[in-house]
Design an enzyme around this catalytic site. Sequence first.
Site, mmCIF file in Angstrom:
data_model
loop_
_atom_site.group_PDB
_atom_site.id
_atom_site.type_symbol
_atom_site.label_atom_id
_atom_site.label_comp_id
_atom_site.label_asym_id
_atom_site.label_seq_id
_atom_site.Cartn_x
_atom_site.Cartn_y
_atom_site.Cartn_z
ATOM 1 N N ALA A 30 0.618 -1.417 0.121
ATOM 2 C CA ALA A 30 -0.080 -0.333 0.021
ATOM 3 C C ALA A 30 0.546 1.223 -0.016
ATOM 4 C CB ALA A 30 -1.593 -0.319 1.401
ATOM 5 N N ARG A 31 1.783 1.236 0.490
ATOM 6 C CA ARG A 31 2.703 1.982 0.551
ATOM 7 C C ARG A 31 3.010 2.674 -1.019
ATOM 8 N NH1 ARG A 31 7.164 2.579 2.901
ATOM 9 N NH2 ARG A 31 7.156 4.730 4.263
ATOM 10 N N SER A 50 -7.284 0.785 8.856
ATOM 11 C CA SER A 50 -6.460 -0.095 9.570
ATOM 12 C C SER A 50 -7.375 -0.628 10.783
ATOM 13 C CB SER A 50 -5.154 0.504 10.098
ATOM 14 O OG SER A 50 -4.376 -0.714 10.587
ATOM 15 N N ARG A 51 -6.570 -2.177 10.704
ATOM 16 C CA ARG A 51 -7.298 -2.751 12.167
ATOM 17 C C ARG A 51 -6.705 -1.944 13.465
ATOM 18 N NH1 ARG A 51 -6.949 -8.012 10.664
ATOM 19 N NH2 ARG A 51 -8.889 -8.120 9.564
ATOM 20 N N TYR A 72 -11.853 -1.024 9.424
ATOM 21 C CA TYR A 72 -12.313 -0.973 7.737
ATOM 22 C C TYR A 72 -13.636 -0.699 7.374
ATOM 23 C CZ TYR A 72 -8.076 -3.695 7.982
ATOM 24 O OH TYR A 72 -6.058 -4.709 7.586
ATOM 25 N N LYS A 111 -3.471 -8.758 -6.260
ATOM 26 C CA LYS A 111 -3.266 -10.085 -6.410
ATOM 27 C C LYS A 111 -2.347 -10.795 -5.454
ATOM 28 C CE LYS A 111 1.551 -9.306 -7.041
ATOM 29 N NZ LYS A 111 2.783 -10.365 -6.225
ATOM 30 N N ASP A 192 2.689 -15.754 -3.923
ATOM 31 C CA ASP A 192 2.969 -14.185 -3.915
ATOM 32 C C ASP A 192 4.133 -13.642 -5.348
ATOM 33 O OD1 ASP A 192 4.596 -12.073 -3.049
ATOM 34 O OD2 ASP A 192 2.937 -12.271 -1.128
#
Length: 344
Positions: A30-31, A50-51, A72, A111, A192
């Site tokens: 995300a960064r 974020s949580r 969220y 993904k 990944d």
Amino acid sequence: MTLSLPASRTPDRDDAPPIRWGVLAPGGIARDWTAAVHATTASRVVAVGSRAQDRAQAFADEFGVDRAYGSYEQLVGDDGIDAVYVASPHSEHRDHALLALAAGKPVLVEKAFTRNAAEAAAVIDAARAANLLVVEAMWTRFLPHLDVVRQCLENGLLGEVKAVIADHGQHLYPDGPQRMSDPALAGGALLDLGIYPVSFAHLALGGFDRVQAFGTIATTGVDEGETIGVVSASGAVGTLSTTMAAHSACLASVIGTEARVDVDSWFYRPNTVRLFDGDDVELDRYEPPARTHGLAYQAAEFARLLADGRTESDLMPLDETLRIMQVLDEVRAQLGVRYPGEPG
């Protein structure tokens, strides 16, 4: 006649219309994605969820994001965002995408799209029922150099495609991110790293008729690495490999009866494409306009689709996303890798 590569048709990132993004889960990807969006598109991240409130606030402070939420649910309920970027671990993609869709928000989902094909189908069905845009964030599909490869296939420049070779290895295990070795987070090399060569070959071959995988299982039960052999309906073959235990060359080639194209190392990033004839003579090469902020191309395409009222991308169609998830399921089944909570 001397063969030559076509020009890329990929539009400039900064020509896409601006939209207001909400980022769900402010982790490493995300960064990188937010930095790319802010640097090279007209869009902006205006909210993050974020949580943990402190994590959301730290992300907001770093990137100049207006609103930080400690849940969220608050993020997807924000009326000031046009779309949600889901950047949580693979294990959470289905639930987080469904959460955003239920709130009426279009979604770009990192993904691998989900853990498995059943979860992918659930997200796709929900998006189609709600008539909302959903796109898998397979960023390579939106890069200029891949459009050059795509045109080579569309135009028959290579002749009849007979083989594809692609690999992706990074040294991320056992001393890398904990999520890579955690079955609960759908860790392992395949989702990944291996998804890159699989997705590349799926595009080049138009899908697979047969899949055969051999691999190594890590002590935690996830896949450490595998080699995947595939065969297309036309009889073309693919040799695809991935590992999270070592760094590989990360090259890709599409080989036809008349010519082949090679994509340089780190083939899934903005890159050079080389065209060779049957005598291994380099006939032409394509150089990308810039090798920075490649993640922004998918965000720009998403913004264009949203402005046009589209509900999926022709560059990464939802039905193909589902078929690729089915391939990944088949590979894991052959290796005996199952994530917690999946049916036996």
